[in-house]
Write a protein that holds these residues in place. Structure first.
Motif, mmCIF file in Angstrom:
data_model
loop_
_atom_site.group_PDB
_atom_site.id
_atom_site.type_symbol
_atom_site.label_atom_id
_atom_site.label_comp_id
_atom_site.label_asym_id
_atom_site.label_seq_id
_atom_site.Cartn_x
_atom_site.Cartn_y
_atom_site.Cartn_z
ATOM 1 N N ASP A 67 -7.160 7.914 -2.996
ATOM 2 C CA ASP A 67 -5.804 7.714 -2.465
ATOM 3 C C ASP A 67 -5.243 8.974 -1.823
ATOM 4 N N ILE A 107 0.814 -1.205 0.000
ATOM 5 C CA ILE A 107 0.000 0.000 0.000
ATOM 6 C C ILE A 107 0.858 1.271 0.000
ATOM 7 N N GLN A 136 -6.638 -2.945 3.861
ATOM 8 C CA GLN A 136 -6.931 -2.196 2.635
ATOM 9 C C GLN A 136 -8.408 -2.259 2.284
ATOM 10 N N GLN A 141 -4.064 -6.975 3.758
ATOM 11 C CA GLN A 141 -5.129 -7.047 2.765
ATOM 12 C C GLN A 141 -6.478 -6.703 3.389
ATOM 13 N N ILE A 187 -1.497 0.012 8.763
ATOM 14 C CA ILE A 187 -0.649 0.489 7.670
ATOM 15 C C ILE A 187 0.758 0.785 8.166
ATOM 16 N N TYR A 191 -10.397 1.356 2.286
ATOM 17 C CA TYR A 191 -10.973 1.822 1.022
ATOM 18 C C TYR A 191 -12.501 1.824 1.084
ATOM 19 N N SER A 213 1.743 1.476 -3.960
ATOM 20 C CA SER A 213 0.736 1.275 -5.008
ATOM 21 C C SER A 213 -0.268 2.409 -5.115
ATOM 22 N N VAL A 214 -0.378 3.234 -4.062
ATOM 23 C CA VAL A 214 -1.360 4.317 -4.086
ATOM 24 C C VAL A 214 -1.030 5.310 -5.200
#
Length: 397
Positions: free
Chosen positions: A223, A67, A175, A172, A161, A179, A70-71
């Motif tokens: 994000d 994370i 996230q 996972q 995080i 989100y 990848s954001v």
């Protein structure tokens, strides 16, 4: 953390380290070198453009730090994309809006101190859990209009995080949780916009004022909220935690403040220097080969981990006593909020929170004392976040 930094520094200003999952990166601990790299156009934060290991699928989808890279927001943007995204966030994160929070921060501080004061006699209070943590998270949630009902789940997700010992399964699940919260927040603010920063970002996303294509994608919007809600409070939590700890374990330093020989700003800046709230920040990437001296080259596509915690204690900058906490130190130069294009937009807010909270705490509880030996305090399970799991204290009379 500091012992590891000393070992890495002994290897040179930059050295290869293994991150969770066996991913290699160059750990950079020299303040001068970090300054150079953070302003060098040959260094990028864009994983999708400049990290071959990610592009080629060598980094597994369940990598625990996934994370962090990848954001799609200004944290991982490069060049024109970064300027575009930062400009949009800056419009929402205005100096006026930050300054307007002062009365509310003072009110929140008083409320937290009242609750701490209600601790039964003989029992301990945890100043991280009960003070350093709730103040910044409440401030940032109010700024972004996060409803109270969503805050406990948001708190838990943000904690995960930053916990770099989290398993792939925990990350996972984290996230999915965060989100889900942010998607619901955006939907609610689109339907019922308010005078908050989420509504401001949505307005920028949905209407650029020229009838042209949106300058902020939906993914970038979500994000960006993730970035400011997580980083926007974690640094301040650790700043408060570490400042309180430093003053409780060094009564001579607290006496200097109380006598007027040092200011609370001195405490804040020395804390940021000696105990950077973010110890290490992943990741940056070499856009091309970068010679850093001593026969060492960071090759194109290699990852870079910036060691802010080590930089603050660099003896080349702060001398042989760099590890000492000294509020009278003439030069408190630090990189705790970053440097260059990615300098933290929330730095003024973090400093204001600390400037309000710290004197209020020590004035309310003048006999405050640690409830355990200093060596019994446990650090966070993180090489990113620099703070304590708990900060138990006796309130005194």
């Amino acid at each position: 953390m500091h012992g590891e930094n000393d070992e890495l520094r002994a290897r040179g200003p930059a050295t290869l380290v293994a991150l969770p999952g066996g991913v290699e990166a160059w750990s950079v601990n020299s303040q001068a070198l970090i300054r150079d790299l953070l302003t060098d156009p040959r260094v990028s934060k864009d994983t999708r453009q400049h990290w071959p290991a990610w592009i080629n699928g060598e980094i597994p989808a369940d990598w625990p730090l996934q994370i962090w890279v990848s954001v799609q927001n200004m944290f991982t943007a490069y060049g024109g994309d970064h300027k575009r995204l930062r400009t949009l966030v800056s419009k929402a994160f205005t100096a006026r809006r930050t300054a307007a929070m002062q009365p509310r921060i003072e009110e929140l501080t008083r409320g937290l101190l009242d609750r701490i004061a209600a601790t039964p006699e003989g029992e301990t209070a945890d100043l991280r859990r009960d003070f350093a943590y709730p103040l910044p998270i409440n401030v940032i949630c109010e700024l972004f209009g996060v409803p109270e009902s969503s805050q406990p789940e948001l708190h838990a997700a943000v904690d995960t995080i930053f916990r770099t010992t989290a398993t792939p399964e925990e990350m996972q699940a984290c996230q999915v949780s965060i989100y889900g919260i942010l998607t619901a927040l955006v939907a609610e603010k689109r339907e019922n916009p308010g005078d908050d920063m989420t509504s401001g970002l949505i307005a920028a996303r949905d209407d650029d004022g020229n009838g042209e294509a949106a300058v902020l994608s939906e993914g970038e919007l979500i994000d960006t909220l993730l970035l400011v809600l997580s980083a926007g409070h974690e640094t301040t939590v650790n700043l408060l935690d570490n400042a309180i700890h430093a003053l409780l374990t060094r009564p001579d330093q607290l006496a200097l403040v109380r006598s007027g020989k040092a200011s609370w700003d001195d405490v804040i800046e020395e804390t940021l220097r000696a105990e950077a709230p973010v110890a290490n920040l992943p990741l940056r990437y070499a856009v091309e080969d970068i010679e850093i001296g001593g026969g060492v080259t960071i090759r194109k596509g290699e990852a870079i981990l910036v060691a802010y915690g080590a930089a603050g204690r660099d003896p080349e900058v702060h001398g042989d006593d760099a590890a000492e906490f000294d509020v009278t130190r003439a030069v408190k130069d630090h990189l705790a909020f970053g440097f260059g294009a990615h300098f933290c937009l929330g730095a003024p807010l973090a400093r204001m929170e600390a400037r309000i909270a710290l004197p209020a705490l020590f004035e309310r509880f003048p006999d405050l004392a640690l409830a355990v030996k200093e060596e019994e305090l446990e650090p966070m399970e993180s090489f990113i976040s620099n703070g304590h799991k708990a900060l138990p204290v006796h309130l005194g009379k």
